[in-house]
Design a protein around this motif. Structure first.
Motif, PDB file in Angstrom:
ATOM      1  N   VAL A   4       0.865  -1.176   0.000  1.00  0.00           N
ATOM      2  CA  VAL A   4       0.000   0.000   0.000  1.00  0.00           C
ATOM      3  C   VAL A   4       0.899   1.223   0.000  1.00  0.00           C
ATOM      4  O   VAL A   4       1.827   1.312   0.802  1.00  0.00           O
ATOM      5  CB  VAL A   4      -0.910   0.007   1.254  1.00  0.00           C
ATOM      6  CG1 VAL A   4      -1.681   1.311   1.340  1.00  0.00           C
ATOM      7  CG2 VAL A   4      -1.852  -1.171   1.233  1.00  0.00           C
ATOM      8  N   LYS A   5       0.653   2.139  -0.903  1.00  0.00           N
ATOM      9  CA  LYS A   5       1.436   3.371  -0.918  1.00  0.00           C
ATOM     10  C   LYS A   5       0.940   4.272   0.205  1.00  0.00           C
ATOM     11  O   LYS A   5      -0.255   4.453   0.396  1.00  0.00           O
ATOM     12  CB  LYS A   5       1.301   4.086  -2.260  1.00  0.00           C
ATOM     13  CG  LYS A   5       2.035   3.403  -3.380  1.00  0.00           C
ATOM     14  CD  LYS A   5       2.004   4.235  -4.633  1.00  0.00           C
ATOM     15  CE  LYS A   5       2.734   3.495  -5.747  1.00  0.00           C
ATOM     16  NZ  LYS A   5       2.666   4.250  -7.000  1.00  0.00           N
ATOM     17  N   ARG A   6       1.898   4.808   0.942  1.00  0.00           N
ATOM     18  CA  ARG A   6       1.578   5.726   2.030  1.00  0.00           C
ATOM     19  C   ARG A   6       2.019   7.133   1.633  1.00  0.00           C
ATOM     20  O   ARG A   6       3.006   7.321   0.935  1.00  0.00           O
ATOM     21  CB  ARG A   6       2.277   5.290   3.313  1.00  0.00           C
ATOM     22  CG  ARG A   6       1.805   3.936   3.764  1.00  0.00           C
ATOM     23  CD  ARG A   6       2.563   3.465   4.996  1.00  0.00           C
ATOM     24  NE  ARG A   6       2.214   2.114   5.339  1.00  0.00           N
ATOM     25  CZ  ARG A   6       1.139   1.763   6.017  1.00  0.00           C
ATOM     26  NH1 ARG A   6       0.298   2.669   6.436  1.00  0.00           N
ATOM     27  NH2 ARG A   6       0.897   0.494   6.283  1.00  0.00           N
ATOM     28  N   TYR A   7       1.268   8.102   2.109  1.00  0.00           N
ATOM     29  CA  TYR A   7       1.541   9.501   1.807  1.00  0.00           C
ATOM     30  C   TYR A   7       1.519  10.293   3.110  1.00  0.00           C
ATOM     31  O   TYR A   7       0.892   9.881   4.082  1.00  0.00           O
ATOM     32  CB  TYR A   7       0.477  10.066   0.860  1.00  0.00           C
ATOM     33  CG  TYR A   7       0.381   9.316  -0.444  1.00  0.00           C
ATOM     34  CD1 TYR A   7       1.117   9.727  -1.546  1.00  0.00           C
ATOM     35  CD2 TYR A   7      -0.436   8.203  -0.582  1.00  0.00           C
ATOM     36  CE1 TYR A   7       1.037   9.039  -2.758  1.00  0.00           C
ATOM     37  CE2 TYR A   7      -0.520   7.511  -1.779  1.00  0.00           C
ATOM     38  CZ  TYR A   7       0.214   7.931  -2.853  1.00  0.00           C
ATOM     39  OH  TYR A   7       0.138   7.255  -4.048  1.00  0.00           O
ATOM     40  N   HIS A   8       2.211  11.411   3.120  1.00  0.00           N
ATOM     41  CA  HIS A   8       2.088  12.320   4.255  1.00  0.00           C
ATOM     42  C   HIS A   8       1.609  13.678   3.730  1.00  0.00           C
ATOM     43  O   HIS A   8       1.823  14.035   2.574  1.00  0.00           O
ATOM     44  CB  HIS A   8       3.373  12.428   5.080  1.00  0.00           C
ATOM     45  CG  HIS A   8       4.547  12.987   4.347  1.00  0.00           C
ATOM     46  ND1 HIS A   8       5.389  12.216   3.581  1.00  0.00           N
ATOM     47  CD2 HIS A   8       5.024  14.252   4.273  1.00  0.00           C
ATOM     48  CE1 HIS A   8       6.336  12.970   3.066  1.00  0.00           C
ATOM     49  NE2 HIS A   8       6.133  14.205   3.467  1.00  0.00           N
ATOM     50  N   VAL A   9       0.950  14.386   4.617  1.00  0.00           N
ATOM     51  CA  VAL A   9       0.331  15.653   4.239  1.00  0.00           C
ATOM     52  C   VAL A   9       1.317  16.793   4.496  1.00  0.00           C
ATOM     53  O   VAL A   9       1.892  16.904   5.579  1.00  0.00           O
ATOM     54  CB  VAL A   9      -0.966  15.879   5.055  1.00  0.00           C
ATOM     55  CG1 VAL A   9      -1.608  17.205   4.690  1.00  0.00           C
ATOM     56  CG2 VAL A   9      -1.935  14.726   4.837  1.00  0.00           C
ATOM     57  N   THR A  10       1.505  17.618   3.469  1.00  0.00           N
ATOM     58  CA  THR A  10       2.339  18.821   3.604  1.00  0.00           C
ATOM     59  C   THR A  10       1.500  20.020   3.184  1.00  0.00           C
ATOM     60  O   THR A  10       0.356  19.877   2.735  1.00  0.00           O
ATOM     61  CB  THR A  10       3.593  18.742   2.706  1.00  0.00           C
ATOM     62  OG1 THR A  10       3.187  18.805   1.338  1.00  0.00           O
ATOM     63  CG2 THR A  10       4.383  17.471   2.955  1.00  0.00           C
ATOM     64  N   ASP A  11       2.104  21.177   3.306  1.00  0.00           N
ATOM     65  CA  ASP A  11       1.398  22.387   2.856  1.00  0.00           C
ATOM     66  C   ASP A  11       1.135  22.339   1.357  1.00  0.00           C
ATOM     67  O   ASP A  11       0.186  22.939   0.863  1.00  0.00           O
ATOM     68  CB  ASP A  11       2.230  23.639   3.187  1.00  0.00           C
ATOM     69  CG  ASP A  11       2.345  23.859   4.686  1.00  0.00           C
ATOM     70  OD1 ASP A  11       1.463  23.374   5.427  1.00  0.00           O
ATOM     71  OD2 ASP A  11       3.321  24.495   5.125  1.00  0.00           O
ATOM     72  N   ALA A  12       1.980  21.615   0.619  1.00  0.00           N
ATOM     73  CA  ALA A  12       1.833  21.519  -0.833  1.00  0.00           C
ATOM     74  C   ALA A  12       0.863  20.410  -1.238  1.00  0.00           C
ATOM     75  O   ALA A  12       0.558  20.258  -2.411  1.00  0.00           O
ATOM     76  CB  ALA A  12       3.191  21.266  -1.473  1.00  0.00           C
ATOM     77  N   GLY A  13       0.412  19.617  -0.282  1.00  0.00           N
ATOM     78  CA  GLY A  13      -0.504  18.515  -0.598  1.00  0.00           C
ATOM     79  C   GLY A  13       0.074  17.188  -0.143  1.00  0.00           C
ATOM     80  O   GLY A  13       0.858  17.125   0.802  1.00  0.00           O
ATOM     81  N   LEU A  14      -0.312  16.097  -0.838  1.00  0.00           N
ATOM     82  CA  LEU A  14       0.162  14.768  -0.477  1.00  0.00           C
ATOM     83  C   LEU A  14       1.516  14.488  -1.117  1.00  0.00           C
ATOM     84  O   LEU A  14       1.716  14.745  -2.300  1.00  0.00           O
ATOM     85  CB  LEU A  14      -0.828  13.701  -0.952  1.00  0.00           C
ATOM     86  CG  LEU A  14      -2.180  13.642  -0.252  1.00  0.00           C
ATOM     87  CD1 LEU A  14      -3.031  12.528  -0.855  1.00  0.00           C
ATOM     88  CD2 LEU A  14      -2.011  13.415   1.234  1.00  0.00           C
ATOM     89  N   VAL A  15       2.424  13.940  -0.300  1.00  0.00           N
ATOM     90  CA  VAL A  15       3.744  13.563  -0.784  1.00  0.00           C
ATOM     91  C   VAL A  15       3.929  12.092  -0.455  1.00  0.00           C
ATOM     92  O   VAL A  15       3.668  11.665   0.672  1.00  0.00           O
ATOM     93  CB  VAL A  15       4.855  14.419  -0.127  1.00  0.00           C
ATOM     94  CG1 VAL A  15       6.229  13.955  -0.577  1.00  0.00           C
ATOM     95  CG2 VAL A  15       4.636  15.895  -0.435  1.00  0.00           C
ATOM     96  N   GLU A  16       4.393  11.307  -1.465  1.00  0.00           N
ATOM     97  CA  GLU A  16       4.558   9.872  -1.238  1.00  0.00           C
ATOM     98  C   GLU A  16       5.632   9.627  -0.183  1.00  0.00           C
ATOM     99  O   GLU A  16       6.664  10.290  -0.156  1.00  0.00           O
ATOM    100  CB  GLU A  16       4.928   9.165  -2.538  1.00  0.00           C
ATOM    101  CG  GLU A  16       4.879   7.656  -2.409  1.00  0.00           C
ATOM    102  CD  GLU A  16       5.030   6.934  -3.737  1.00  0.00           C
ATOM    103  OE1 GLU A  16       5.366   5.747  -3.712  1.00  0.00           O
ATOM    104  OE2 GLU A  16       4.814   7.562  -4.797  1.00  0.00           O
ATOM    105  N   GLY A  17       5.356   8.670   0.699  1.00  0.00           N
ATOM    106  CA  GLY A  17       6.285   8.310   1.772  1.00  0.00           C
ATOM    107  C   GLY A  17       5.747   8.755   3.107  1.00  0.00           C
ATOM    108  O   GLY A  17       4.762   9.478   3.206  1.00  0.00           O
ATOM    109  N   GLN A  18       6.424   8.294   4.165  1.00  0.00           N
ATOM    110  CA  GLN A  18       6.005   8.642   5.513  1.00  0.00           C
ATOM    111  C   GLN A  18       6.943   9.696   6.078  1.00  0.00           C
ATOM    112  O   GLN A  18       8.098   9.777   5.694  1.00  0.00           O
ATOM    113  CB  GLN A  18       6.044   7.413   6.415  1.00  0.00           C
ATOM    114  CG  GLN A  18       5.083   6.326   5.979  1.00  0.00           C
ATOM    115  CD  GLN A  18       5.099   5.148   6.937  1.00  0.00           C
ATOM    116  OE1 GLN A  18       5.132   5.323   8.140  1.00  0.00           O
ATOM    117  NE2 GLN A  18       5.078   3.949   6.398  1.00  0.00           N
ATOM    118  N   ALA A  19       6.432  10.489   6.995  1.00  0.00           N
ATOM    119  CA  ALA A  19       7.250  11.489   7.667  1.00  0.00           C
ATOM    120  C   ALA A  19       6.813  11.556   9.119  1.00  0.00           C
ATOM    121  O   ALA A  19       5.624  11.609   9.419  1.00  0.00           O
ATOM    122  CB  ALA A  19       7.085  12.846   6.992  1.00  0.00           C
ATOM    123  N   LEU A  20       7.804  11.520   9.993  1.00  0.00           N
ATOM    124  CA  LEU A  20       7.504  11.600  11.419  1.00  0.00           C
ATOM    125  C   LEU A  20       6.892  12.962  11.737  1.00  0.00           C
ATOM    126  O   LEU A  20       7.300  13.991  11.207  1.00  0.00           O
ATOM    127  CB  LEU A  20       8.769  11.392  12.246  1.00  0.00           C
ATOM    128  CG  LEU A  20       9.362   9.998  12.197  1.00  0.00           C
ATOM    129  CD1 LEU A  20      10.678   9.967  12.955  1.00  0.00           C
ATOM    130  CD2 LEU A  20       8.395   8.991  12.795  1.00  0.00           C
TER     131      LEU A  20
END
Length: 147
Positions: A4-20
């Motif tokens: 399953v592809k995971r995304y994290h939310v940034t000010d620019a929108g969804l970015v692929e990958g996880q971020a703490l």
């Protein structure tokens, strides 16, 4: 199961990958697909478990029939395993206390792995054994005639 592809939310929108420290999400379609795969596997597991129950019942009927079966001793052993005694694993060398073990048989797919005995009596894999642990396990196997 598929990844399953995971995304994290940034000010620019969804970015692929996880971020703490960020909100992590998966797409609904990925979630639905993985859920369907899990449900299908659960159905197969349930069907296999039900089949095992039916076959176990048939073995009991054969064993209990008048005249019994020439395989009574083997059927009894299969239907009534000793409680708390896990199956022996080829090439597994137990430590003196029996709480830990190492697989030293190269033919075993878990060659070189350490194991710990779970409170239910089953073995749980831990990590790759160090070279020192492998040498100690081989020596212990020879001294205790475990192989």
């Amino acid at each position: 199961m598929s990844d399953v592809k995971r995304y994290h939310v940034t000010d620019a929108g969804l970015v692929e990958g996880q971020a703490l420290g960020r909100i992590n999400v998966v797409l609904g379609a990925d979630h639905d697909r993985v859920t369907a795969e899990r449900d299908a596997l659960q159905q197969r597991l349930t069907a296999a478990d039900e089949r095992a129950d039916v076959l176990e019942g048939l073995l009991r009927d054969i064993n209990d029939a008048p005249g019994g079966s020439q395989f009574k001793k083997h059927i009894d052993a299969a239907l009534n395993p000793a409680p708390g005694e896990p199956d022996r694993i080829n090439g597994m060398i137990e430590t003196v206390g029996g709480e830990y073990a190492v697989i030293i048989d190269r033919a075993n797919s878990h060659y070189g792995w350490t194991f710990k005995k779970h409170p239910d009596g089953q073995w749980v894999s831990g990590r790759k054994a160090t070279e020192r642990e492998m040498i100690a396990a081989r020596s212990h196997a020879q001294n205790t005639k475990q192989l």
